[in-house]
Design a protein around this motif. Structure first.
Motif, mmCIF file in Angstrom:
data_model
loop_
_atom_site.group_PDB
_atom_site.id
_atom_site.type_symbol
_atom_site.label_atom_id
_atom_site.label_comp_id
_atom_site.label_asym_id
_atom_site.label_seq_id
_atom_site.Cartn_x
_atom_site.Cartn_y
_atom_site.Cartn_z
ATOM 1 N N ASN A 111 1.703 6.448 -7.040
ATOM 2 C CA ASN A 111 0.622 7.294 -7.562
ATOM 3 C C ASN A 111 0.954 8.774 -7.435
ATOM 4 O O ASN A 111 0.684 9.555 -8.346
ATOM 5 C CB ASN A 111 -0.695 6.989 -6.851
ATOM 6 C CG ASN A 111 -1.300 5.689 -7.298
ATOM 7 O OD1 ASN A 111 -0.808 5.026 -8.208
ATOM 8 N ND2 ASN A 111 -2.379 5.296 -6.653
ATOM 9 N N LYS B 168 -9.271 6.729 -0.404
ATOM 10 C CA LYS B 168 -9.099 5.338 0.036
ATOM 11 C C LYS B 168 -8.592 4.427 -1.072
ATOM 12 O O LYS B 168 -7.911 3.449 -0.808
ATOM 13 C CB LYS B 168 -10.400 4.795 0.613
ATOM 14 C CG LYS B 168 -10.751 5.424 1.935
ATOM 15 C CD LYS B 168 -11.959 4.791 2.567
ATOM 16 C CE LYS B 168 -12.320 5.595 3.787
ATOM 17 N NZ LYS B 168 -12.275 4.855 5.003
ATOM 18 N N ASP B 169 -8.903 4.758 -2.334
ATOM 19 C CA ASP B 169 -8.420 3.953 -3.457
ATOM 20 C C ASP B 169 -7.052 4.420 -3.954
ATOM 21 O O ASP B 169 -6.594 4.031 -5.016
ATOM 22 C CB ASP B 169 -9.432 3.945 -4.603
ATOM 23 C CG ASP B 169 -9.651 5.328 -5.215
ATOM 24 O OD1 ASP B 169 -9.108 6.325 -4.682
ATOM 25 O OD2 ASP B 169 -10.372 5.422 -6.222
ATOM 26 N N LEU B 170 -6.398 5.271 -3.165
ATOM 27 C CA LEU B 170 -5.046 5.793 -3.403
ATOM 28 C C LEU B 170 -4.963 6.759 -4.583
ATOM 29 O O LEU B 170 -3.877 7.033 -5.091
ATOM 30 C CB LEU B 170 -4.022 4.666 -3.561
ATOM 31 C CG LEU B 170 -3.906 3.703 -2.372
ATOM 32 C CD1 LEU B 170 -2.847 2.656 -2.630
ATOM 33 C CD2 LEU B 170 -3.622 4.447 -1.079
ATOM 34 N N THR B 171 -6.079 7.286 -5.039
ATOM 35 C CA THR B 171 -6.048 8.361 -6.028
ATOM 36 C C THR B 171 -5.832 9.680 -5.288
ATOM 37 O O THR B 171 -6.071 9.780 -4.080
ATOM 38 C CB THR B 171 -7.357 8.419 -6.838
ATOM 39 O OG1 THR B 171 -8.461 8.567 -5.938
ATOM 40 C CG2 THR B 171 -7.537 7.172 -7.685
ATOM 41 N N LEU C 206 -4.620 11.522 -0.094
ATOM 42 C CA LEU C 206 -5.088 10.460 -0.976
ATOM 43 C C LEU C 206 -6.463 9.952 -0.542
ATOM 44 O O LEU C 206 -6.780 9.935 0.643
ATOM 45 C CB LEU C 206 -4.089 9.299 -0.964
ATOM 46 C CG LEU C 206 -2.710 9.681 -1.493
ATOM 47 C CD1 LEU C 206 -1.635 9.108 -0.625
ATOM 48 C CD2 LEU C 206 -2.555 9.200 -2.901
ATOM 49 N N ASP D 11 2.437 1.609 -3.458
ATOM 50 C CA ASP D 11 1.434 2.046 -4.433
ATOM 51 C C ASP D 11 1.081 3.518 -4.248
ATOM 52 O O ASP D 11 0.936 4.260 -5.223
ATOM 53 C CB ASP D 11 0.161 1.201 -4.323
ATOM 54 C CG ASP D 11 0.352 -0.223 -4.825
ATOM 55 O OD1 ASP D 11 1.375 -0.507 -5.480
ATOM 56 O OD2 ASP D 11 -0.539 -1.057 -4.541
ATOM 57 N N ALA D 12 0.942 3.956 -3.006
ATOM 58 C CA ALA D 12 0.611 5.363 -2.731
ATOM 59 C C ALA D 12 1.718 6.283 -3.232
ATOM 60 O O ALA D 12 1.451 7.283 -3.911
ATOM 61 C CB ALA D 12 0.381 5.565 -1.228
ATOM 62 N N THR E 46 0.835 -1.206 0.000
ATOM 63 C CA THR E 46 0.000 0.000 0.000
ATOM 64 C C THR E 46 0.867 1.252 0.000
ATOM 65 O O THR E 46 0.600 2.194 -0.750
ATOM 66 C CB THR E 46 -0.946 0.005 1.220
ATOM 67 O OG1 THR E 46 -1.779 -1.155 1.145
ATOM 68 C CG2 THR E 46 -1.802 1.251 1.257
ATOM 69 N N PRO F 269 4.016 7.835 4.176
ATOM 70 C CA PRO F 269 2.651 8.302 4.409
ATOM 71 C C PRO F 269 2.305 8.314 5.896
ATOM 72 O O PRO F 269 2.863 7.547 6.681
ATOM 73 C CB PRO F 269 1.792 7.263 3.687
ATOM 74 C CG PRO F 269 2.687 6.547 2.762
ATOM 75 C CD PRO F 269 4.050 6.618 3.359
#
Length: 114
Positions: free
Chosen positions: A40, A86-89, A84, A36-37, A33, A60
């Protein structure tokens, strides 16, 4: 009596082994996670802003309102903070430097894909 003690010990060992596997699995998910964060955020900056040469990101953390937040700098000294979803967008970008790189022309009115 001896058989009961050995069964209890076997049960305790089994529980500890199963619990240890669960902890390792959670740690792998957490690390993925975070990766991925950060990926992005880096992609968002590179595709939406001009003249991005170097991006440095902190780990993070959870902001007071509950969102995942990443602080960082671009080009060595221009600070920012990204929240961000919750879906890391990307939910929002707070620019903390006056001379932060400009948004790309095609990305001013709507966010470019990242």
């Amino acid at each position: 009596m001896k058989k009961i003690h050995s069964n209890i010990i076997l049960l305790i060992i089994s529980i500890l082994l199963i619990g240890g596997c669960k902890v390792d699995s959670d740690n792998k998910n957490y690390n993925k996670t975070i990766a991925d964060a950060k990926s992005n955020v880096q992609s968002y900056l590179e595709k939406n802003y001009e003249n991005i040469e170097k991006i440095e990101l902190s780990d993070p953390y959870q902001a007071p309102m509950g969102s995942m937040t990443i602080d960082g700098t671009v080009n060595n000294d221009k600070s920012f903070s990204v929240s961000l979803n919750k879906d890391l967008t990307i939910a929002s970008l707070a620019i903390q430097s006056d001379d932060f790189p400009e948004e790309k022309d095609g990305c001013k009115e709507k966010t470019c894909d990242y």
